[in-house]
Write a protein that holds these residues in place. Structure first.
Motif, mmCIF file in Angstrom:
data_model
loop_
_atom_site.group_PDB
_atom_site.id
_atom_site.type_symbol
_atom_site.label_atom_id
_atom_site.label_comp_id
_atom_site.label_asym_id
_atom_site.label_seq_id
_atom_site.Cartn_x
_atom_site.Cartn_y
_atom_site.Cartn_z
ATOM 1 N N GLU A 81 0.826 -1.210 0.000
ATOM 2 C CA GLU A 81 0.000 0.000 0.000
ATOM 3 C C GLU A 81 0.859 1.259 0.000
ATOM 4 O OE1 GLU A 81 -0.807 -2.637 1.900
ATOM 5 O OE2 GLU A 81 -2.983 -2.893 1.916
ATOM 6 N N ASP A 82 1.960 1.216 0.741
ATOM 7 C CA ASP A 82 2.837 2.382 0.795
ATOM 8 C C ASP A 82 3.395 2.722 -0.586
ATOM 9 O OD1 ASP A 82 2.337 2.423 3.517
ATOM 10 O OD2 ASP A 82 4.241 1.464 4.055
ATOM 11 N N TRP A 83 3.865 1.717 -1.312
ATOM 12 C CA TRP A 83 4.425 1.962 -2.637
ATOM 13 C C TRP A 83 3.353 2.338 -3.650
ATOM 14 C CZ3 TRP A 83 8.945 3.476 -3.929
ATOM 15 C CH2 TRP A 83 10.027 3.174 -3.105
ATOM 16 N N THR A 137 0.712 4.003 -2.954
ATOM 17 C CA THR A 137 0.422 5.399 -2.646
ATOM 18 C C THR A 137 1.446 6.321 -3.288
ATOM 19 O OG1 THR A 137 -0.641 4.782 -0.566
ATOM 20 C CG2 THR A 137 0.136 7.057 -0.762
ATOM 21 N N VAL A 138 2.707 5.964 -3.178
ATOM 22 C CA VAL A 138 3.776 6.777 -3.770
ATOM 23 C C VAL A 138 3.620 6.846 -5.288
ATOM 24 C CG1 VAL A 138 6.271 6.836 -4.210
ATOM 25 C CG2 VAL A 138 5.421 6.387 -1.903
ATOM 26 N N VAL A 148 0.879 6.326 -7.168
ATOM 27 C CA VAL A 148 -0.320 7.069 -7.579
ATOM 28 C C VAL A 148 -0.121 8.572 -7.374
ATOM 29 C CG1 VAL A 148 -2.758 7.445 -7.068
ATOM 30 C CG2 VAL A 148 -1.885 5.128 -7.262
ATOM 31 N N MET A 149 0.468 8.950 -6.252
ATOM 32 C CA MET A 149 0.721 10.378 -6.012
ATOM 33 C C MET A 149 1.691 10.945 -7.056
ATOM 34 S SD MET A 149 -1.018 11.640 -3.534
ATOM 35 C CE MET A 149 -0.119 13.100 -3.099
ATOM 36 N N LEU A 207 -6.344 6.137 -5.018
ATOM 37 C CA LEU A 207 -5.550 6.569 -3.864
ATOM 38 C C LEU A 207 -6.355 6.455 -2.569
ATOM 39 C CD1 LEU A 207 -2.891 7.853 -2.867
ATOM 40 C CD2 LEU A 207 -3.942 10.069 -3.264
ATOM 41 N N SER A 208 -7.614 6.843 -2.604
ATOM 42 C CA SER A 208 -8.461 6.742 -1.417
ATOM 43 C C SER A 208 -8.640 5.298 -0.973
ATOM 44 C CB SER A 208 -9.834 7.348 -1.687
ATOM 45 O OG SER A 208 -9.723 8.703 -1.973
ATOM 46 N N VAL A 252 -6.626 2.683 -1.693
ATOM 47 C CA VAL A 252 -5.337 2.141 -1.246
ATOM 48 C C VAL A 252 -4.999 2.666 0.150
ATOM 49 C CG1 VAL A 252 -2.845 2.183 -1.689
ATOM 50 C CG2 VAL A 252 -4.438 1.710 -3.549
ATOM 51 N N ALA A 253 -5.222 3.958 0.374
ATOM 52 C CA ALA A 253 -4.962 4.530 1.698
ATOM 53 C C ALA A 253 -5.924 3.954 2.732
ATOM 54 C CB ALA A 253 -5.096 6.052 1.649
ATOM 55 N N ALA A 292 -4.520 0.633 3.794
ATOM 56 C CA ALA A 292 -3.397 0.819 4.728
ATOM 57 C C ALA A 292 -3.896 1.238 6.102
ATOM 58 C CB ALA A 292 -2.420 1.854 4.180
#
Length: 172
Positions: free
Chosen positions: A28-30, A32-33, A35-36, A71-72, A74-75, A78
């Motif tokens: 999830e962390d990756w 997020t990175v 997608v951002m 993003l929402s 995936v976050a 997490a």
């Protein structure tokens, strides 16, 4: 880690550590990175194109909305895995340990049920998008390219909630 010397304090500052999970939280962390970064790049590219040509890429708004939804989700996955989802902390984190454990398990079970239901029902949405040949309003690509991610990511959130439910059951 210690505080900067200008504050005069040298007490160690505790760092937050994640609980051990079967599926690494780094996924999830990756995501997020990534997608951002994509959001920033396509928005920056669109700004440059608009500045220099008085035109814009037609696909950027539609794709940006899609990426924000991803993003929402995936976050959210997490947050559920880290037990950081929204709750009333006065009730969840106070009182007897037995009540806290029961509330944590109840919350995880409800999140699991909600996102399992969303996953099941959204499969029908994807099926209908494919069956009826729906296209996106902005650029006309098949709508299922966007909607297929809802059942996938909802299943991931449900899985994280189930894992949290099981971890809270083992905790003494």
């Amino acid at each position: 880690m210690t505080r900067p010397p200008e504050t005069g304090a040298t007490e160690p500052v505790p760092e937050a550590t994640d609980e051990a999970t079967r599926v690494p939280l780094a996924i999830e962390d990756w995501l997020t990175v990534i997608v951002m970064a994509l959001l920033a790049l396509i928005t920056f590219a669109n700004v440059l194109v608009r500045y220099f040509t008085d035109q814009s890429f037609a696909w950027t708004e539609e794709f940006s909305v899609f990426l924000m939804i991803v993003l929402s989700l995936v976050a959210g996955s997490a947050a559920v895995a880290r037990n950081q989802h929204i709750r009333i902390e006065y009730f969840a984190d106070n009182g007897p340990e037995k009540r806290q454990k029961a509330l944590a398990r109840f919350g995880a079970a409800m999140v699991f049920l909600l996102f399992a239901l969303i996953a099941v029902l959204s499969v029908r949405v994807v099926y209908d998008d494919i069956r009826f040949g729906e296209t996106s309003p902005g650029i006309g690509i098949p709508q299922w390219w966007y909607t297929v991610w809802l059942p996938i990511l909802s299943t991931a959130i449900a899985g994280r909630a189930l894992g949290l439910f099981m971890r809270r059951g083992r905790r003494s």
